[in-house]
Motif scaffolding. Structure first.
Motif, short mmCIF file in Angstrom:
data_model
loop_
_atom_site.label_atom_id
_atom_site.label_comp_id
_atom_site.label_asym_id
_atom_site.label_seq_id
_atom_site.Cartn_x
_atom_site.Cartn_y
_atom_site.Cartn_z
N ALA A 193 79.12 36.67 -123.27
CA ALA A 193 80.42 36.03 -123.27
C ALA A 193 80.52 35.38 -124.85
N ILE A 194 81.78 35.80 -125.16
CA ILE A 194 82.29 35.38 -126.65
C ILE A 194 82.06 33.92 -126.40
N ALA A 195 82.51 33.06 -125.25
CA ALA A 195 82.26 31.83 -125.26
C ALA A 195 80.90 31.08 -125.36
N ASP A 196 80.06 32.06 -124.99
CA ASP A 196 78.38 31.49 -125.13
C ASP A 196 78.24 31.67 -126.65
N LEU A 197 78.64 32.56 -127.34
CA LEU A 197 78.21 33.06 -128.99
C LEU A 197 78.87 31.70 -129.40
N GLN A 198 80.04 31.23 -129.17
CA GLN A 198 80.97 30.34 -129.81
C GLN A 198 79.94 28.95 -129.66
N LYS A 199 79.30 28.70 -128.57
CA LYS A 199 78.62 27.59 -127.95
C LYS A 199 77.45 27.46 -129.28
#
Length: 87
Positions: free
Chosen positions: A36-42
């Protein structure tokens, strides 16, 4: 490393799934893997605004995600669509 699982060099942003797709192959079968892009952002600790930025961060952590995907494939942790999702 399991020699029966190979990862292609290609990856792409899947806007519908809000994820980066990278493919694995096991005994000739193509296995779609996603992060998920959200995981990359984290991991990056910042918002990623462009596809280029998303793919750059993915590339920086690619081997970690491939290791996680390999573990999930070996554990047969597929979703109902035959996909592997890692974080």
């Amino acid at each position: 490393m399991n020699q029966s699982i190979l990862f292609s060099d290609g990856q792409r942003v899947d806007a519908d799934k809000q994820a980066v797709r990278f493919d694995a192959q096991q005994y000739g079968a193509l296995i779609p893997c996603f992060v998920a892009i959200a995981d990359l952002q984290k991991r990056h600790q910042d918002t990623l605004m462009t596809k280029k930025a998303i793919l750059t961060v993915f590339s920086q952590h690619r081997f970690d995600y491939e290791d996680l995907a390999e573990e999930a494939i070996e554990a047969e942790d597929f979703n109902e669509r035959g996909e592997i999702w890692v974080s």
